[in-house]
Write a protein that holds these residues in place. Structure first.
Motif, PDB file in Angstrom:
ATOM      1  N   TYR A   1       0.723  -1.320  -0.528  1.00  0.00           N
ATOM      2  CA  TYR A   1      -0.454   0.313  -0.052  1.00  0.00           C
ATOM      3  C   TYR A   1       0.505   1.243   0.244  1.00  0.00           C
TER       4      TYR A   1
ATOM      5  N   TRP B   1      -9.041   5.665   2.035  1.00  0.00           N
ATOM      6  CA  TRP B   1      -8.646   4.412   1.248  1.00  0.00           C
ATOM      7  C   TRP B   1      -9.644   3.703   1.176  1.00  0.00           C
TER       8      TRP B   1
ATOM      9  N   TRP C   1      -5.664   9.522  -8.191  1.00  0.00           N
ATOM     10  CA  TRP C   1      -5.312   9.373  -7.256  1.00  0.00           C
ATOM     11  C   TRP C   1      -5.636  10.621  -6.403  1.00  0.00           C
TER      12      TRP C   1
ATOM     13  N   ASN D   1       0.953   3.846  -2.743  1.00  0.00           N
ATOM     14  CA  ASN D   1       0.408   5.395  -2.136  1.00  0.00           C
ATOM     15  C   ASN D   1       0.927   5.864  -3.077  1.00  0.00           C
TER      16      ASN D   1
ATOM     17  N   LEU E   1      -2.650   3.366  -6.535  1.00  0.00           N
ATOM     18  CA  LEU E   1      -3.375   2.850  -6.196  1.00  0.00           C
ATOM     19  C   LEU E   1      -4.352   2.708  -7.253  1.00  0.00           C
TER      20      LEU E   1
END
Length: 220
Positions: free
Chosen positions: A33, A176, A71, A37, A42
């Protein structure tokens, strides 16, 4: 340099939690992640659509249906229950509560002295991300050197690092994680399953192209 890259890389690679020889399932997921990120990669609808993922017919946000879900959008989508600033301010209160449960009174005292300065840094305009505040740096997992100026004491610096990480995780959970849960529910209602998204459209097209080439050869 505006950023503390040593702390940033240590954080993104999870070296602040795990040693280099440890491999844990949670570590793998968390590191994945953080890296995606940081790279703004993502699996938003924009990314999935560009990758030609099966069943993804648009790059538009499936939640608000009001723009491309890139994003940046997922953090400011109008369907979000809270704003970034609200989460940050709540995070400081929750972090203090966690310290209180552990009876770390010295840390609480220091936190109360620097919490406004901490937020002030986050609300300043970023010198690197044009048109954005410094909290966008935190969202990506990038540690600004200004946080190092809040104290010279080693233990107090540790509190600042812990608070910074706490805020990062709070933002991830609020935006998220909730986004993923909401999108999963919407996709299920549309008959889109997780397995469907593991296949790319071009595979189907390649198979069709292959069938056509076989037909041509047979005719010849």
């Amino acid at each position: 340099d505006e950023f503390d890259w040593n702390k940033t890389l240590q954080f993104i690679s999870n070296r602040n939690i795990y040693t280099s020889w440890e491999i844990e399932k949670d570590d793998v997921w968390e590191r994945s992640y953080k890296i995606k990120n940081f790279l703004k990669d993502l699996p938003t609808y924009e990314v999935l659509y560009k990758r030609d993922v099966n069943k993804i017919e648009t790059d538009q946000c499936i939640r608000c249906k009001n723009g491309v879900e890139d994003w940046d959008h997922l953090w400011i989508c109008e369907t979000n229950e809270l704003t970034i600033k609200e989460v940050l301010e709540l995070s400081i209160s929750k972090f203090e509560e966690s310290l209180l449960k552990e009876e770390k009174h010295e840390k609480i005292k220091f936190l109360q002295n620097i919490n406004f300065s901490f937020l002030k840094i986050l609300y300043e305009k970023s010198e690197v991300l044009l048109g954005k505040e410094k909290y966008w740096e935190l969202i990506r997992g990038v540690y600004n050197r200004k946080f190092n100026t809040l104290s010279k004491d080693k233990d107090e610096k540790e509190v600042i690092n812990e608070l910074w990480s706490f805020c990062f995780n709070a933002l991830k959970k609020e935006f998220w994680n909730k986004r993923c849960n909401e999108v999963n529910e919407i996709e299920q209602s549309l008959g889109i399953k997780k397995l469907d998204k593991k296949v790319r459209k071009f595979i189907d097209r390649d198979m069709k192209c292959g069938d056509k080439s076989i037909e041509i050869k047979e005719k010849n």
